[in-house]
Structure formats: C-alpha cells, structure tokens
Design an enzyme around this catalytic site. Structure first.
Site, PDB file in Angstrom:
ATOM      1  N   SER A 167       0.494  -1.835  -0.049  1.00 49.89           N
ATOM      2  CA  SER A 167      -0.315   0.170   0.165  1.00 49.89           C
ATOM      3  C   SER A 167       0.633   0.715  -0.027  1.00 49.89           C
ATOM      4  O   SER A 167       0.853   2.462  -0.618  1.00 49.89           O
ATOM      5  CB  SER A 167      -1.173  -0.071   1.143  1.00 49.89           C
ATOM      6  OG  SER A 167      -0.269  -0.149   2.228  1.00 49.89           O
ATOM      7  N   LYS A 200      -5.964   3.743   9.074  1.00 48.04           N
ATOM      8  CA  LYS A 200      -4.872   4.582   8.725  1.00 48.04           C
ATOM      9  C   LYS A 200      -5.706   6.100   8.891  1.00 48.04           C
ATOM     10  O   LYS A 200      -4.631   7.188   8.430  1.00 48.04           O
ATOM     11  CB  LYS A 200      -4.834   4.213   6.680  1.00 48.04           C
ATOM     12  CG  LYS A 200      -3.749   3.179   6.794  1.00 48.04           C
ATOM     13  CD  LYS A 200      -3.873   2.656   5.511  1.00 48.04           C
ATOM     14  CE  LYS A 200      -3.350   1.306   5.105  1.00 48.04           C
ATOM     15  NZ  LYS A 200      -2.776   1.075   3.617  1.00 48.04           N
TER      16      LYS A 200
END
Ligand code: ADP
Length: 807
Positions: free
Chosen positions: A681, A724
């Site tokens: 990611s 996140k």
C-alpha cells in the site's frame, strides 16, 4: 586247630563292614554276628588273641562266604574285649601287619583262613612327598576340626612313607574301596601317592565347603543387616516421621473429599501409596508431594453459579466501556445465542470461540473481564505471546526435573473454579518450532469435542475443560493459524478517535487511576481540555494505554504530594501539564514543515494500528543503482521497483530526463528502520517521492496517501482504511488520498474524523500527482530534471519519529 601250618599260619577271620584296619593303628569295633563272636572266642581260645580282620565287599551281606571277602586283610591283636549282656561285644584291636588270605574255610560256625605276611616295600625317595603330605595334612587338620592335634603330630613323626600313608588314610572319610586299595598297595611311595591324591581331593572338598559356608554366612549377614537397618529406620520414622504417616493420611483424606473422577482418584491413591513407602525427605517424595498439592489445588467440581442475562451483560459492558457500540452489540448477540442454546437444552459451550481483534489498548482484555463479570464467572487472563513450545500449553512430564503443568491448567488453578472465563491473549503471537506446535495443542483446548478430556503431560490424567468459556484476542488476524481462526467468531475493534480517547480518559481512566492511587476524586481534577492536550501532546497510538499511563503518572505525582500535605488539591491545566509529564513529545505542526522534494507521507497499517509513514528518496550521481533501506519486506521492495518502472515509462510525460538512469543512483528509504514493514500500500507514496526527487517538485506537506500502484499507474485498493484515516487524523494531516475502489470503506471512518479530513479518491497516478506535487509537472515544457549539482539538494529529513510505532 594248628596255628602253625605250612605255607602260613591259620587264624579265625573277623569280617568287617565298611572298616579297614591298618597296621599299627588301634581300632574300636562292636561285633554281634554269631560267626564274629565265634571268631572272637576262637582267637581267645586258640591263637592267643590274634585274628585276621578283612573287609567284606558288600556291607549288607549278613553271613559272607569266602568269595565275599577281600583277600588282603590285617593281622590284629585283641587289646581289650568287653562282652555285653545281649551277646554282643565291644573290642579294641591293634593292627600288626598286612596279610594275604590264602585259603579261606567258611565253616558253619566260624571262618578261618591261612594267611601269608605281605612284605612292605620301602622307598627312600619318598622324602619330599612325605613333607608335602605332612604339610597338606596340616592344612586338612585346620579345615577339619575333628582331627586332633596329636593325630597331626603323629603323622609328622611317621617313620616311613607307608606308615604315613596308613595313618593319613585312616583319618580321611573316603569309601571302603579307596581304603582297601591303600591297604593293598605294598610299595610305600605308590601308597603315599595314592593317599596324597585322596588328601588333596578332601582338602578341595573342604575348602569348597568352607567357601560355600562363608558365602552363606555373608548372605545371611547381609540379610540380617538389612533387616536390622530397616528396623532401625522404622524406629526413626516412628520417632520423627510420624509426620509422614499423618501426611499420607491427610493426603488420602483430602483426595477423598475433593470429588475427583474415579479413575483420577485411583491414580492419586497410587501416588499416595508410593509416597508412603518413601523416606520423608527424599527428592522423589517432594516431587510426589508437589504433584499431589497441585492436583488438590485444581478445581474439579467447584463452580460459580453462572448465568447468561443479556440485559445485565449490556449494562455491565456499558458501565465499563465508553463507545464501542457495534462491538457491545455483537457481544450481546453472541451471549443471547448461548442463552437460547442453553434453554433449548443444547450445549452452550459448543458455539464458536469469541476473538477480539485489534491494536493494543483498545479494551479487548477489559471487554473479556466485563463478560466474565456479567456471567458471574471468574476471569483469568493467559498470555500466549511468545509461546513457542507445546509444553507451555500442555506441561512437562514429571520425569523432567522441575517439571511444571501447562499454562492452561495453571490458569485453572488460578481460577479455582471449573467454569471461569479464560482470555487467551495474543493468539497471533504464538510461534511453532521443533518443540511442537502450540497451536495444535490450543486447538484441542478449544475443541468442545475433545476438551472434556484435556491431557496435560504433568497431570497425566484427563481434565475437563468443557465448562470453561474461552475468549481469544489478537492484533493481526492474518497471523492466527488457519485451523484456529476457523473456530473463532471474530469481532474487530478499531482504534479510537481523538474525541473518543478524551472521553475514555475523562470518564473511565481518570476515575480508575484516581481510585487506584488511593486518592479522593476532589484531590485531583483533570478537565476535558487537559485530557485532550495529553492525547495530542503525549500519545500517538490507536488505543489508550499511553493515555492511561500518562494519567497514572499524574496521579502518582499528586499522591506523593498528598502524602506530604494531606490538604493538597490539584487541578491539571494545559499550562501546568508539563510539570507532571514533561514537555510534550509530539507537536502537531511538526509534520507541517515546509514542503520538501523527495519526501512523501504514506499511511500504514501495523500491529499497533494505523501509522503515518514518511518515504524519502535521494538522488545522487551514479549509474542507475537502486538502493532500498528501512527493513522493507519483499512485497514492499517489489512495490518500490514497480514505482520506479512507472516513473521511467512515463518519463516523457512527466518531463523527466529519459537518461536519468544512466546518470543517477537512487536511494529509497523509509525511516524507523527497526520496525519491519511490508505490504503493497506504500506504492503510490514511493512513486510520488521518486517523481518529486526526479523532477525537483516539492510534495505538499499536508497530504498523506495510501494505495497500491501498477506499472501503468493505476491505483489499487488497500486494507485497514479506518486505522489509516485515524492515524492521519492523529498526526494532524488534513487531506488523504485513497484508492477510488476503497470508497465503500469510507463509511467505517468515524464521522468526526471524516468531517475533519479531506478524503480524495484517486484512480491513477496522474490523479495522485495532481494532488500532491506542489506544482504539477507541466507537460510539454523542457525537461526540468537537471543532473546534479544543479539539482536542488535534498534537505535533511527531520520528520518526527513516533515512538509508539515501534512499541
Ligand atoms: P487490550 O487488551 O486491547 O490491549 P486493554 O483492555 O488492556 O486493551 O485496555 C487498556 C486500558 O484501556 C484498560 O484499562 C481499559 O479498561 C481501558 N479501555 C480501553 N477501551 C476502553 C473503553 N472503550 N472504555 C473504557 N476504558 C477503556
């Protein structure tokens, strides 16, 4: 009858049973047979007390004929005659010399024989043999007590070998034939040799006999000694060790009362029995003692009156925890199902095992504790972090020195009841190696089909775990071994938002810490604004452990002051906060330094929850070497290469010098090198930092991003969006770029955070660059990238390093 006939004299013959009379020896005889008495009379009347004695071949013949008698006998003198009233007589005879019986006449009344003297054959060479025999006889006399001293002396003094042989053989318990042989041997040396052989045999026999006797005596001595010692030990035991007896009795009684299953009881009784036969202080006795004490300390029947009351459960969960609406809801549902199963007579323990998954400090343990409280069960926490040995779950066999039961049974002992709630903490942190797979053992613990017969190596008896309610926790679901994972009903708990943390701090952690430090609520006040300042300035975490620690620090310091001045009242304000906790560790504005070239901010999801992850790229003159540092996993390294390939393939559009690879070396680094990082990611972040470094365009400092990159610049979706987003929010970032395909996950982000964050959906790398590079590369312009030294120097990186990341 003439006593002096031609060719020899004629004498009456006395046949002897089993006796040979040697010349110059005196022998006692008892006689009774009519012919013997007649021979006696004849000798006394006619031959002046002289007669022949000779042995009969068969002792059992009463009236022997001439052929029954040995033809060599001894001429003897009657020394004494004692007639007894019953017609028998005791006589003493003295041997004169060897004779040969020539003509034997067996009359009806008496046997007579003509005899010829046999000449002794002296041999002067027998001297050493005589000494040998004399010595040997002395040995013999020592072994055979019935030989008198005089007899031995007489033999020493014997004047010839033949005489010595006659004396020695008379003392040996040899059979008739042997004696008769010696009698018939006229050669002295031969005779003494024969006797020497017989003597040696007798000595051997006696010595053997002696040895056997000694051995028997030793054995008897040993047995006696043992017997004696045992008796003594018994006495000592009775003196001192009446304790052992009473201890054994006490064990037996306690085992009896414990309500053990029959087979287990039988086994334990055997152990008690073994103990009984030991010395009280022996190490083995201690091993058994420890073992029995352990068995007795385990719960076997004791239980609490558990209940499942859904309303009560909800009330208690609310009482102990702020927020967590969805989580509480699911716990209550889970309990409701159990209650139903139980009502309908099912086995409530057969359901799946609850598993709380989420970062540290989000309340997994404390939820477990509340569940136990609401069900009126004991709560025991058992940490599996770092367990790598099956024996830690299942125990060591007692044959090992210092063997211990496994953790499961130790937890049961701590619980003291057969129906506790056991929280198996950090199931994802178990590792397996050559010592066996702890996960397999755990599987047996959790399997309702098997766990009523759980076997622990130390206990060596089946133990019933079926009444236990197991709850597990994990930080990362993916790390749980698959078969275990399949048995679990997972409830994910995400990190808290700043507001939630403030509320938890104010409503739960502060009162709790105040109480635990023995303070009264009025003695320390921490207003909401201060809690918020603590959260912002002193913690950067998904959960609230750091917050709780900070509050505890404050309480400790206040408590110290209260001890000195009991009237102290403290109000913690944002101004005096630093007096208690020191200067803040995190400053919001730190992230928002100037925009930099070659530095982009990514978002990562780790065990500790979400994190802000800066990516740095430096260029230097070289020949296209790509260096990647910061303990990146394989996937992340590949992702870096993909980012580089994208940059090359788009060099023209991005206005990058096509030849940059021939002129430059590239170094990609992700700080906090000690924390391993992996996953795809960070793809778009690395690509952004790279392109920034190659184009000299700074990256905007208030943007963070997450997304996988393809070689063609497409942005692929990622996981852990909520964590996140929370991390970005915590770090004071205002805009995040996320893959367009993650749009549906946006709703998971808490509303407050969603409102304060500008969430931008991106589909391609072009979108990303548009939002991140301060000045978007202008297509068509001449190439901006200049080879160093014209390239703007990369400033030193001074992004804050978050200590909680590596925690
Ligand atoms: P975990 O087991 O997830 O690591 P803990 O259960 O140990 O976390 O939680 C750490 C501390 O935070 C505990 O004192 C716990 O009571 C508290 N806590 C966590 N979440 C909440 C919440 N939602 N409400 C109240 N207190 C909480």
């Amino acid at each position: 009858m003439s006593s002096d006939l031609r060719g020899g004299a004629e004498y009456p013959v006395l046949p002897l049973k089993n006796v040979v009379v040697f010349p110059r020896t005196i022998v006692n005889l008892t006689i009774g047979r009519p012919k013997s008495i007649a021979a006696l009379d004849e000798a006394l009347n006619r031959t002046s007390g002289r007669l022949i004695v000779t042995a009969q071949r068969q002792a059992d013949v009463e009236d022997p004929g001439a052929e029954e008698l040995y033809k060599v006998g001894t001429l003897v003198d009657l020394v004494k005659v004692n007639r007894l009233p019953d017609g028998t007589a005791q006589i003493v005879v003295e041997g004169i010399r060897r004779v040969s019986l020539q003509r034997i006449v067996s009359r009806p009344s008496v046997i007579v024989a003509r005899c010829v003297d046999l000449a002794e054959q002296y041999d002067s060479s027998a001297g050493s043999l005589m000494r040998h025999v004399a010595e040997e006889f002395e040995r013999y006399a020592k072994l055979n007590r019935s030989i008198t001293h005089e007899a031995a002396e007489q033999i020493q003094r014997a004047d010839s070998a033949g005489r010595m042989a006659d004396l020695v053989i008379a003392h040996l318990p040899v059979d008739l034939t042997a004696k008769q042989t010696v009698l018939e041997l006229l050669n002295h040396k031969q005779r003494l040799e024969a006797v020497a052989v017989a003597l040696a045999t007798q000595i051997d026999l006696l010595e053997l006999d002696q040895e056997i006797r000694n051995r028997v005596r030793q054995q008897m001595d040993k047995n006696q000694r043992e017997y004696y010692l045992k008796e003594q030990l018994k006495a000592i035991h009775e003196e001192l060790g009446s304790d052992l007896a009473s201890e054994v009795a006490e064990f037996a009684r306690r085992l009896e009362e414990k309500g053990l299953p029959e087979s287990v009881l039988a086994k334990m009784q055997r152990e008690v029995h073994r103990l009984e036969r030991m010395t009280s202080s022996s190490p083995e006795a201690n091993v058994i003692r420890t073992y029995l004490e352990f068995v007795l300390s385990l719960p076997w029947t004791e239980r609490s009156d558990d209940r499942i009351d859904v309303d009560e459960a909800r009330r208690i969960l609310d009482e102990d925890h702020y927020g967590l609406e969805a989580v509480k809801e699911r716990i209550v549902e889970f309990l409701a199902v159990r209650q139903l199963v139980r009502r309908t007579g099912g086995d409530a323990m057969r359901g799946p095992i609850l598993c709380f998954a989420g970062p540290p400090g989000v309340g997994k343990t404390s939820l477990g504790r509340s569940i136990a409280r609401s069900m009126n069960r004991k709560f025991v926490r058992l940490s599996l972090g770092g367990v790598r040995d099956e024996a830690e779950i299942r125990g060591h066999r007692r044959t090992y020195v210092g063997a211990l039961p496994g953790r499961i049974l130790q937890a049961m002992r701590t619980a003291g009841l057969i129906n506790p709630v056991i929280l198996l903490d950090e199931v994802d942190k178990m590792t397996s190696d050559f010592r066996g797979d702890p996960a397999a053992a755990l599987l047996e613990v959790l399997d309702p089909e098997q766990n009523n017969q759980f076997t622990d190596h130390y206990l060596e008896a089946p133990y019933d775990l079926s009444q236990v309610m197991f709850i597990t926790t994990a930080n990362v679901l993916a790390n749980i071994p698959r078969p275990l994972r399949d048995r679990m009903e997972v409830i994910e708990i995400h990190g808290y938002t700043e507001d939630e943390k403030v509320q938890i701090g104010r409503q739960f952690l502060t009162p709790k810490q105040v109480r635990q430090h023995g303070l009264a609520p009025r003695q320390v006040v921490i207003p909401e604004k201060t809690v918020a300042a603590i959260v912002r300035g002193y913690t950067r975490e998904s959960g609230v452990r750091g917050l709780e620690r900070a509050i505890a620090t404050i309480c400790r310091k206040v408590a110290t002051r209260v001890v000195k001045h009991p009237e102290t009242r403290v109000r913690i304000t944002t101004t005096n906060l630093a007096d208690y906790l020191g200067p803040p560790k995190y400053l919001r504005s730190q992230h928002l330094l100037d925009s930099q070239v070659g530095v982009a901010t990514g978002l990562a999801y780790t065990e500790a929850g979400g994190e802000v992850l800066p990516v740095e790229v430096a260029t230097m003159p070289g020949k296209g070497v790509l260096t990647i540092t910061g303990r990146l996993g394989d996937v992340m390294q590949e992702s870096a290469r993909a980012a580089l390939s994208y940059a090359r393939s788009r060099a023209e559009q991005l206005r990058i010098d096509r030849e940059f690879q021939e002129k430059l070396d590239l170094h990609i680094h992700i700080p906090e090198g000690a924390t391993p990082k992996d996953g795809p990611s960070a793809g778009i972040t690395m690509a952004t930092a790279l392109i920034s470094a190659l184009t000299g365009r700074p990256v905007r400092n208030d943007v963070a991003m997450t997304g996988e990159i393809t070689l063609r610049g497409r942005v692929l979706p990622i996981g852990g969006l909520k964590e996140k987003a929370l991390a970005a929010h915590r770090a004071g970032i205002r805009r995040i770029l996320i893959p367009a395909e993650n749009e549906r996950d946006v709703q998971d982000i808490p509303k407050r955070v969603r409102e304060e964050l500008d969430i931008v959906l991106v589909e391609t790398m072009d979108d990303v660059l548009r939002h991140t590079l301060a000045e978007a590369p202008r297509l068509g312009d001449p190439v901006v990238v200049l080879p160093p030294p014209e390239l703007p120097p990369v400033p030193p990186v001074d992004l804050p390093l978050d200590p909680s990341v590596s925690a």
